[in-house]
Every structure is written in C-alpha cells, then in structure tokens.
Design an enzyme around this catalytic site. Structure first.
Site, PDB file in Angstrom:
ATOM      1  N   HIS A  87       0.870  -1.201  -0.114  1.00  0.00           N
ATOM      2  CA  HIS A  87      -0.178  -0.099  -0.089  1.00  0.00           C
ATOM      3  C   HIS A  87       0.743   1.214   0.065  1.00  0.00           C
ATOM      4  CE1 HIS A  87      -4.238   0.882   1.016  1.00  0.00           C
ATOM      5  NE2 HIS A  87      -4.073   1.720   0.034  1.00  0.00           N
TER       6      HIS A  87
ATOM      7  N   ASP B 126      -9.706  -0.579   4.554  1.00  0.00           N
ATOM      8  CA  ASP B 126      -8.350  -0.878   4.988  1.00  0.00           C
ATOM      9  C   ASP B 126      -8.663  -1.222   6.434  1.00  0.00           C
ATOM     10  OD1 ASP B 126      -5.593  -1.431   5.797  1.00  0.00           O
ATOM     11  OD2 ASP B 126      -5.047   0.067   4.191  1.00  0.00           O
TER      12      ASP B 126
ATOM     13  N   HIS C 110      -6.268  -0.724   8.520  1.00  0.00           N
ATOM     14  CA  HIS C 110      -5.013   0.205   9.071  1.00  0.00           C
ATOM     15  C   HIS C 110      -5.434   1.639   8.587  1.00  0.00           C
ATOM     16  CE1 HIS C 110      -3.468  -4.113   8.873  1.00  0.00           C
ATOM     17  NE2 HIS C 110      -3.001  -3.515  10.003  1.00  0.00           N
TER      18      HIS C 110
ATOM     19  N   ASP D 175      -3.059   3.763   7.971  1.00  0.00           N
ATOM     20  CA  ASP D 175      -1.858   4.273   6.933  1.00  0.00           C
ATOM     21  C   ASP D 175      -1.742   5.820   7.189  1.00  0.00           C
ATOM     22  OD1 ASP D 175      -1.846   1.514   6.257  1.00  0.00           O
ATOM     23  OD2 ASP D 175      -3.019   1.668   4.394  1.00  0.00           O
TER      24      ASP D 175
ATOM     25  N   HIS E 213       4.510   1.184   3.793  1.00  0.00           N
ATOM     26  CA  HIS E 213       3.065   0.911   3.620  1.00  0.00           C
ATOM     27  C   HIS E 213       2.007   1.430   4.701  1.00  0.00           C
ATOM     28  CE1 HIS E 213       2.363  -3.308   5.629  1.00  0.00           C
ATOM     29  NE2 HIS E 213       3.128  -2.344   6.394  1.00  0.00           N
TER      30      HIS E 213
ATOM     31  N   ASP F 211      -7.448  -2.335   0.267  1.00  0.00           N
ATOM     32  CA  ASP F 211      -6.437  -3.302   1.001  1.00  0.00           C
ATOM     33  C   ASP F 211      -7.406  -4.283   1.103  1.00  0.00           C
ATOM     34  OD1 ASP F 211      -4.863  -4.558   2.619  1.00  0.00           O
ATOM     35  OD2 ASP F 211      -3.654  -2.644   3.294  1.00  0.00           O
TER      36      ASP F 211
ATOM     37  N   ASP G 138      -6.492  -6.627   3.136  1.00  0.00           N
ATOM     38  CA  ASP G 138      -6.500  -6.982   4.537  1.00  0.00           C
ATOM     39  C   ASP G 138      -7.725  -6.310   5.371  1.00  0.00           C
ATOM     40  OD1 ASP G 138      -6.037  -4.410   5.657  1.00  0.00           O
ATOM     41  OD2 ASP G 138      -4.019  -4.931   5.811  1.00  0.00           O
TER      42      ASP G 138
ATOM     43  N   GLU H  94      -1.809  -5.293  -1.578  1.00  0.00           N
ATOM     44  CA  GLU H  94      -1.474  -6.087  -0.476  1.00  0.00           C
ATOM     45  C   GLU H  94      -1.805  -7.751  -0.523  1.00  0.00           C
ATOM     46  OE1 GLU H  94       0.700  -5.248   1.974  1.00  0.00           O
ATOM     47  OE2 GLU H  94       0.639  -3.111   2.118  1.00  0.00           O
TER      48      GLU H  94
END
Length: 404
Positions: free
Chosen positions: A191, A214, A216, A218, A231, A328, A330, A373
């Site tokens: 990412h 996401d 996260h 980021d 990332h 993403d 994830d 990712e």
C-alpha cells in the site's frame, strides 16, 4: 429452517468477529456458512457440538447443488449510462501493475499484479463491457538495483529511495491514464504505492474524494511510525499540513513546482473497515477530524448504512465529485483472505467486501481504483487461491459487475 439458518449464520459471524470460534447449534439446523457467499453449498449441522470452524469449512458441490460460479455480467444498459460519469464513451480502463514490495518487510506483494492477470482479470473486464488497455507493470526492480541503500538518518522511513521513486512512477502512470480519458486501475503491490496514486489523482483532479478501505489507517509519517514501514504512511505523507514528504529521500519530486501544493484535504477522505490503528495515528485522525468507520460502526449500522453515510459525506457539497477507491485486501477477514501481510481478525465478510465496491460504483462517481497487499508467500496454496479469487471478485465489482 430458513429463519433458523439466518439466525445461526448471524450468530456465527458475530462471534467470528470477536474471535470466539466455537458455537453450539441445534441438531439438523441448516446453516449457511460464511464460505457460502463465495460460491459454496449449504452444510447441515449433524451434532450439538459442531463449531463455527467446522461450519466455515467450504463444501464445494455435492448434494446435487453443484458449484456456484461468479458470473461476469455487465450492468444493465440503463444503469451503465449513469455509471463512471467521468469517463468518455466507450469506456476504457488502464490496468497499471504496481508490483511494489519495499514498503513492508515481506517478499511477495510484487506478485499481486501477475496473479490477478493470470486469474483472468483482463478477460473479465472485457466481458463486462470495458475496453482494456494493459499498461503492463512499472519497473520497480530497476529502482531497487539503482537505489539499494537506506541512509542512516532514515531508519524510520525504510527503503524510502526505492518507495519514493516508485511512487513517482505510479503518479505519472495515473496522470497519463486520466489525461488519456481512461479509468486508472492500479494493481499492487503493497500500500505504499497509495502515495503515488494520490499524488497523480490530486494533481489532475484536486477535488477527488478518497474512500480508503483498510484494516489500518496508513496515516503514519516517519516522525510517528512505530515500524518505519512505508506501507503504513501513504495517507500521512499526502495529508495537507501533516508533514513535508519532499524532504524524505526518494520523495523529492513531491516538492517540485507541479507537485508542491498537491495534497489531500482532511475532509476529502473516509475510512471504511478500520480495526488496527496505532496510538499516534488515532491522535492524527481525531485532531484532523477525519471521517472514519471502524468495524464497530459496520456492526452497528450495517455495511449499507456505512456506505450511505460515506457517500453522503463525500458528495454532499458536490454530487459530481470524482471518487477514488483504495482497497487493501486486509480489510477483509483473514478467514477469507489469508494471503496478506498484516492480517487482523474481525474484518469484512465476503458480501460486505463486495458491497463496498458495488455501492461506490452505483453512485456513478467512481473514477479510479486500486487493490493492494495480496501476498501469495504468506499462505498455503488454498489460502492464496482464495485470496486471489476474492481480490478478482472485488475488482470486477469495482468495475461494474452486476448480479442482475
């Protein structure tokens, strides 16, 4: 039985999100598994002590129901006219491979673009009505050979030379696609490429609204990052007033006359699916009043309510605003998408993952997208194929695949 099945499935999902995998169900209850959304059959629970883990084991075919295929059907003609309003017709997608792997510590994210192409991405795009321009993969490997050093003072911005120059390539590719009246579809890669994507988009379409899907945020910078992995920094580097990315080796291009003022406003991004946020990132999000929807909010409002609020927030002042979807993998629960580097349990379900993309598409404003990712080295063969298949499905949902 249908009511019992729905209740059992909801109960399984609620407990799965909270990490409680054991669930007792009545004998003979027909329970639709989480995997059923991915094209699997119904499983019948034959024991009072069956667990959610058993229920989540996919039973493909059998029992006369056969395999369920994800059919590639385009949006209806009437709807198609209203979608992708920022593109000229016939609509053309520019597929940009961005095999970046230096923004995080695991080798393997560079395989993402090839895996998606090998799974039939280009053919699927054509089958749902797109003219396809495959731009190939950007050459990050050459950058790695040229810039294989990390300066001592940049220990908290690991591989910044490689990542920064790679992001410049991404930005240029995105700008070229938009200027050629094509839809930029970026295939990551980790990412960290998001900084390049944002720079390219905002330089041409400064009013773009960003939907960041996401686990996260980021939104780290070298000053606050706990790991130094880039990332985790793409939003932080591009957010207006947070840091000066042009002083980071590799990112000097962000200080050029054409890029110096290209930054993301804090009210131009919405997060969906957050569940693993660093303490200092939480402060940044709160101080900048950035709109976020965590997994708690998705549990509370439902994914339909979250996406309605997301779109209302970004489009309330300008209903014609272009939108970018940064996805993403994830964000999805690792039960469904294990082949990724920073998996966190309690993520999006299969249908929630697709609904996010479908809702943005139906706004008519989606003008660019990326998926990042995927990492085949971090799971076994089945886990990798499941993750790639899910990623392919999400991308085609972004691009207008329709159930009816």
């Amino acid at each position: 039985h249908e009511t019992m099945a729905a209740t059992a499935f909801t109960s399984i999902m609620a407990n799965s999100r909270r990490g409680a995998m054991a669930k007792t169900l009545p004998t003979g209850t027909v329970s639709r598994t989480l995997a059923a959304a991915g094209g699997y059959c119904y499983n019948r629970v034959s024991s009072y002590t069956s667990t959610a883990a058993t229920l989540l084991s996919p039973t493909k075919g059998g029992a006369g129901c056969g395999n369920v295929h994800d059919q590639m059907l385009p949006t209806s003609q009437e709807e198609a006219v209203q979608l992708y309003k920022h593109l000229a017709r016939p609509k053309t997608v520019s597929v940009i491979g961005a095999p970046m792997t230096y923004g995080q510590p695991y080798v393997g994210t560079d395989h993402g673009p090839k895996l998606l192409r090998d799974a039939g991405l280009l053919e699927h795009l054509a089958s749902i009505g797109w003219r396809v321009h495959d731009s190939g993969d950007l050459e990050f490997a050459d950058r790695a050979q040229q810039d294989g050093k990390v300066s001592a003072e940049l220990i908290n911005a690991k591989n910044s030379q490689i990542v920064g120059r790679g992001c410049e390539l991404v930005a240029n590719a995105v700008m070229e696609a938009i200027q050629s009246n094509r839809f930029p579809l970026i295939l990551g890669g980790d990412h960290s490429i998001g900084a390049g994507t944002l720079a390219g988009l905002l330089s041409v379409r400064p009013n773009t609204g960003i939907i960041w899907v996401d686990a996260h945020a980021d939104i780290n910078t070298p000053d606050i990052s706990e790991s130094g992995n880039m990332h985790g920094m793409p939003v932080g580097l591009m957010l207006k007033g947070l840091t000066n990315p042009s002083v980071i080796p590799g990112f000097e291009w962000l200080g050029s006359p054409s890029m110096n003022n290209v930054r993301l406003n804090s009210d131009s991004i919405v997060y969906v699916g957050l569940r693993d946020v660093d303490p200092k990132e939480r402060l940044v999000l709160r101080r900048n009043n950035i709109k976020t929807f965590t997994m708690y909010d998705i549990d509370k409002f439902g994914i339909g309510g979250v996406m309605e609020q997301t779109l209302d927030y970004l489009l309330c002042k300008d209903s014609e605003r272009p939108l970018h979807l940064s996805y993403d993998i994830d964000a999805v629960d690792p039960i469904l998408a294990p082949a990724t580097g920073t998996a966190v349990r309690g993520g999006l379900t299969y249908r929630e993952a697709h609904y996010v993309a479908e809702a943005v598409v139906r706004s008519g404003n989606l003008a660019s997208a990326e998926i990042v990712e995927l990492n085949p080295t971090l799971s076994d063969g089945d886990g990798t194929s499941d993750t790639v298949e899910l990623g392919l499905g999400i991308v085609t949902s972004m691009m207008g695949k329709s159930i009816i």
